[in-house]
Enzyme design. Structure first.
Site, PDB file in Angstrom:
ATOM      1  N   SER A 137       0.839  -1.192   0.000  1.00  0.00           N
ATOM      2  CA  SER A 137       0.000   0.000   0.000  1.00  0.00           C
ATOM      3  C   SER A 137       0.875   1.244   0.000  1.00  0.00           C
ATOM      4  O   SER A 137       1.960   1.245   0.591  1.00  0.00           O
ATOM      5  CB  SER A 137      -0.904   0.024   1.239  1.00  0.00           C
ATOM      6  OG  SER A 137      -1.614   1.244   1.328  1.00  0.00           O
ATOM      7  N   TYR A 180      -1.952  -0.168  10.215  1.00  0.00           N
ATOM      8  CA  TYR A 180      -2.063  -0.610   8.823  1.00  0.00           C
ATOM      9  C   TYR A 180      -0.798  -0.228   8.052  1.00  0.00           C
ATOM     10  O   TYR A 180      -0.219  -1.051   7.333  1.00  0.00           O
ATOM     11  CB  TYR A 180      -3.290   0.018   8.169  1.00  0.00           C
ATOM     12  CG  TYR A 180      -3.490  -0.393   6.729  1.00  0.00           C
ATOM     13  CD1 TYR A 180      -3.946  -1.667   6.411  1.00  0.00           C
ATOM     14  CD2 TYR A 180      -3.203   0.481   5.681  1.00  0.00           C
ATOM     15  CE1 TYR A 180      -4.126  -2.058   5.090  1.00  0.00           C
ATOM     16  CE2 TYR A 180      -3.375   0.110   4.370  1.00  0.00           C
ATOM     17  CZ  TYR A 180      -3.839  -1.161   4.073  1.00  0.00           C
ATOM     18  OH  TYR A 180      -4.009  -1.540   2.766  1.00  0.00           O
TER      19      TYR A 180
END
Length: 269
Positions: A131, A144
């Site tokens: 990501s 995250y």
């Protein structure tokens, strides 16, 4: 040319499904995975295997089934992942561990399961879907970001450890895309008596807006196809809006405090 065999974790929906459908149109033999096959009785886009990246027994069983049927595996795409948001102080630690189990340990389990076959073949490609959030510590998405950053760095090491076996590895970091990830994401509740109530509440709203307004995940599929067709894949790839990719460039360009101020302004903190 021999048909390439591709295995995509988390292939039943979202980005994984888009990748699988696109690769199928390009002549690849695609296998996706899902934790529970009974939830997808009518799924016929491509073959689905039952596999939970947090459970090595299911991983070994699924990989063995695929190899028994096909005799080889050319591409592993580690796509399965979970979202997690919340003030780190108020996020239950068991949820932090769950996020790392899926987003970091899961891909490592998968890589360990396929390396013997790829080494035997003297060929193979592993694409880890990370990501853009993994390039920076984002407020209320710090865990995250950490899971994806850990996978990016570990892939750098794995590339060097496996290069002599004819195996290639790379990372692909997407920005925000229109998927259902928000529905399955753990987010710490906004507590009335929390000192983070207003800041976290506002940030969570912005995060959800970014995801719901994201681009078509077929863009990720196009990038994956390009990586597969590349003779020598790079270490890192990014796919997303101009500003999302530009944010990584800015982090290299600006001082730490200047970049932090940019993020604070973006999230109105």
């Amino acid at each position: 040319m021999e048909q390439k065999i591709v295995l995509i974790t988390g292939g039943s929906s979202g980005i994984g499904k888009s990748i699988g459908n696109f690769l199928k149109t390009k002549g690849f033999k695609v296998y996706g995975t899902t934790r529970n096959l009974t939830k997808y009785p009518d799924f016929n886009d491509f073959d689905l295997l039952e596999l939970d990246v947090r459970n090595t027994t299911t991983i070994n069983k699924a990989v063995s089934m695929l190899l028994d049927k096909e005799g080889r595996l050319d591409v592993l795409i580690n796509n399965a992942g979970v979202g997690i948001t919340g003030p780190i102080e108020e996020t239950p630690h068991e949820e932090i561990l769950k996020a790392f189990e899926t987003n970091f340990h899961g891909p490592l389990h998968m890589i360990k399961a396929v390396l013997p076959q790829m080494r035997k073949q003297r060929s193979g490609l592993v694409i880890n879907i990370t990501s853009i959030a993994g390039y920076m510590g984002l407020p209320y998405r710090g865990i995250y970001s950490a899971t994806k950053s850990a996978l990016e760095i570990t892939t750098e090491a794995l590339r060097m450890e496996t290069k002599d076996f004819g195996i290639q590895m790379t990372n692909l970091a997407p920005g925000d895309f229109a998927t259902n990830i928000a529905n399955g994401r753990y987010h710490a509740p906004i507590l009335d008596d929390s000192p983070y109530k207003e800041a976290y509440g506002g940030t969570l709203k912005l995060i959800n807006e970014d995801v719901s307004g994201g681009n078509d995940p077929v863009q990720v599929a196009l990038k994956v196809y390009g990586i597969i067709m590349a003779k020598n894949p790079k270490v890192h790839y990014k796919v997303g809006s101009f500003m999302q990719k530009f944010s990584i460039f800015l982090k290299r360009l600006l001082s730490d405090k200047a970049y932090e101020k940019l993020l604070l302004n973006h999230y109105k903190l």
